[in-house]
Design a protein around this motif. Structure first.
Motif, PDB file in Angstrom:
ATOM      1  N   ALA A  50     -11.499  39.082  49.960  1.00 59.04           N
ATOM      2  CA  ALA A  50     -10.809  39.097  48.671  1.00 59.04           C
ATOM      3  C   ALA A  50      -9.357  39.507  48.871  1.00 59.04           C
ATOM      4  O   ALA A  50      -9.069  40.549  49.472  1.00 59.04           O
ATOM      5  N   ILE A  51      -8.436  38.665  48.390  1.00 59.05           N
ATOM      6  CA  ILE A  51      -7.008  38.968  48.580  1.00 59.05           C
ATOM      7  C   ILE A  51      -6.244  38.938  47.251  1.00 59.05           C
ATOM      8  O   ILE A  51      -5.019  38.947  47.241  1.00 59.05           O
ATOM      9  N   GLY A  52      -6.962  38.920  46.132  1.00 57.04           N
ATOM     10  CA  GLY A  52      -6.319  38.945  44.829  1.00 57.04           C
ATOM     11  C   GLY A  52      -5.721  40.306  44.511  1.00 57.04           C
ATOM     12  O   GLY A  52      -5.882  41.281  45.259  1.00 57.04           O
ATOM     13  N   LEU A  53      -5.052  40.397  43.375  1.00 54.64           N
ATOM     14  CA  LEU A  53      -4.337  41.620  43.006  1.00 54.64           C
ATOM     15  C   LEU A  53      -5.273  42.823  42.947  1.00 54.64           C
ATOM     16  O   LEU A  53      -4.958  43.893  43.474  1.00 54.64           O
ATOM     17  N   TRP A 111       6.979  29.461  38.894  1.00 50.15           N
ATOM     18  CA  TRP A 111       5.763  29.949  39.544  1.00 50.15           C
ATOM     19  C   TRP A 111       4.925  28.843  40.181  1.00 50.15           C
ATOM     20  O   TRP A 111       4.061  29.113  41.014  1.00 50.15           O
ATOM     21  N   THR A 112       5.167  27.582  39.811  1.00 47.59           N
ATOM     22  CA  THR A 112       4.376  26.493  40.377  1.00 47.59           C
ATOM     23  C   THR A 112       4.769  26.263  41.835  1.00 47.59           C
ATOM     24  O   THR A 112       5.837  26.684  42.287  1.00 47.59           O
ATOM     25  N   LEU A 151      -0.340  33.851  48.623  1.00 46.16           N
ATOM     26  CA  LEU A 151       0.701  33.385  47.711  1.00 46.16           C
ATOM     27  C   LEU A 151       0.096  32.712  46.487  1.00 46.16           C
ATOM     28  O   LEU A 151       0.562  32.909  45.350  1.00 46.16           O
ATOM     29  N   ASP A 152      -0.955  31.944  46.692  1.00 49.01           N
ATOM     30  CA  ASP A 152      -1.591  31.267  45.567  1.00 49.01           C
ATOM     31  C   ASP A 152      -2.137  32.276  44.563  1.00 49.01           C
ATOM     32  O   ASP A 152      -2.080  32.057  43.347  1.00 49.01           O
TER      33      ASP A 152
END
Length: 234
Positions: A50-53, A111-112, A151-152
């Motif tokens: 897991a690498i999300g915030l 942000w895209t 980054l995504d």
């Protein structure tokens, strides 16, 4: 006794501890300094991790708790790690005495993936070629897949949501030619916390922490002295 606040930095996306260490070497008035590398931010991120915030916030908080009891720290983020340190300051304000955001992302106007690519190309023209070997080394160590995954996840994070809840003093800083963190975006972010200020240093691009650490250090030193103050000695 009193002393300077401890400072803890998280490298930007794909970057190693060497980049914030350049700031620390130019920051002699700081207290104890520490760099915390995390998956995607200096460390590889294996598939399935897991690498999300939320996961990254937990990791950084674990690192801060691992320091043991003590004074609140000044957190320094660079680029995508700005979202991370801002969320930590919002979630556990008692641990954070000040916040320094260098080249924060992500401006909702870019942000895209195409938007980010365009801004990066416009900024790259102003970056110093001499830093390329360091970047190649760091990016290879973190890994392109890990960087893309991180980054995504982080390009979708709204740092504005975190900053609106931050109680400590905040310095939002950018290089003169940074198109990823434009001046109006940085100024808007600095208005969100209770005590925020925005600075554009006289040179540099998005990698200003690497290429012009003394310029950044001068602003950070002034911020620490005027806005954050000293800590109680233990």
């Amino acid at each position: 006794m009193t002393g300077a606040r401890p400072v803890v930095a998280v490298p930007g996306l794909g970057l190693s501890a060497e980049i914030p260490q350049r700031l620390f070497r130019a920051l002699p008035t700081a207290g104890p300094t520490t760099v915390v590398e995390l998956p995607g931010f200096g460390l590889p991120a294996p598939r399935g991790l897991a690498i999300g915030l939320a996961a990254q916030v937990d990791r950084l908080l674990d690192a801060l708790r691992g320091r043991g009891p003590g004074d609140p720290v000044v957190l320094v983020g660079h680029s995508a790690s700005c979202q991370l340190v801002a969320e930590v300051a919002a979630r556990e304000p008692e641990r954070v005495a000040g916040l320094v955001l260098v080249g924060p992302t992500t401006d909702p106007r870019g942000w895209t993936w195409p938007g980010l690519a365009t801004r990066w190309v416009r900024t790259a023209a102003h970056e110093r070629p001499g830093q390329i070997p360091r970047l190649v080394h760091d990016y290879r160590n973190t890994g392109p897949v890990a960087m893309a995954r991180t980054l995504d996840a982080f390009r979708r994070c709204r740092i504005e949501d975190s900053l609106g809840s931050v109680r400590c003093p905040v310095l939002v800083l950018r290089g003169l030619h940074d198109r990823i963190a434009p001046a109006d975006w940085v100024a808007a972010l600095a208005r969100l916390p209770r005590d925020g200020s925005a600075v554009t240093v006289a040179a540099g691009g998005h990698m200003v922490l690497s290429t012009h650490p003394r310029l950044v250090a001068a602003e950070v030193s002034a911020f620490l002295a005027r806005r954050v103050g000293v800590s109680e000695g233990r």
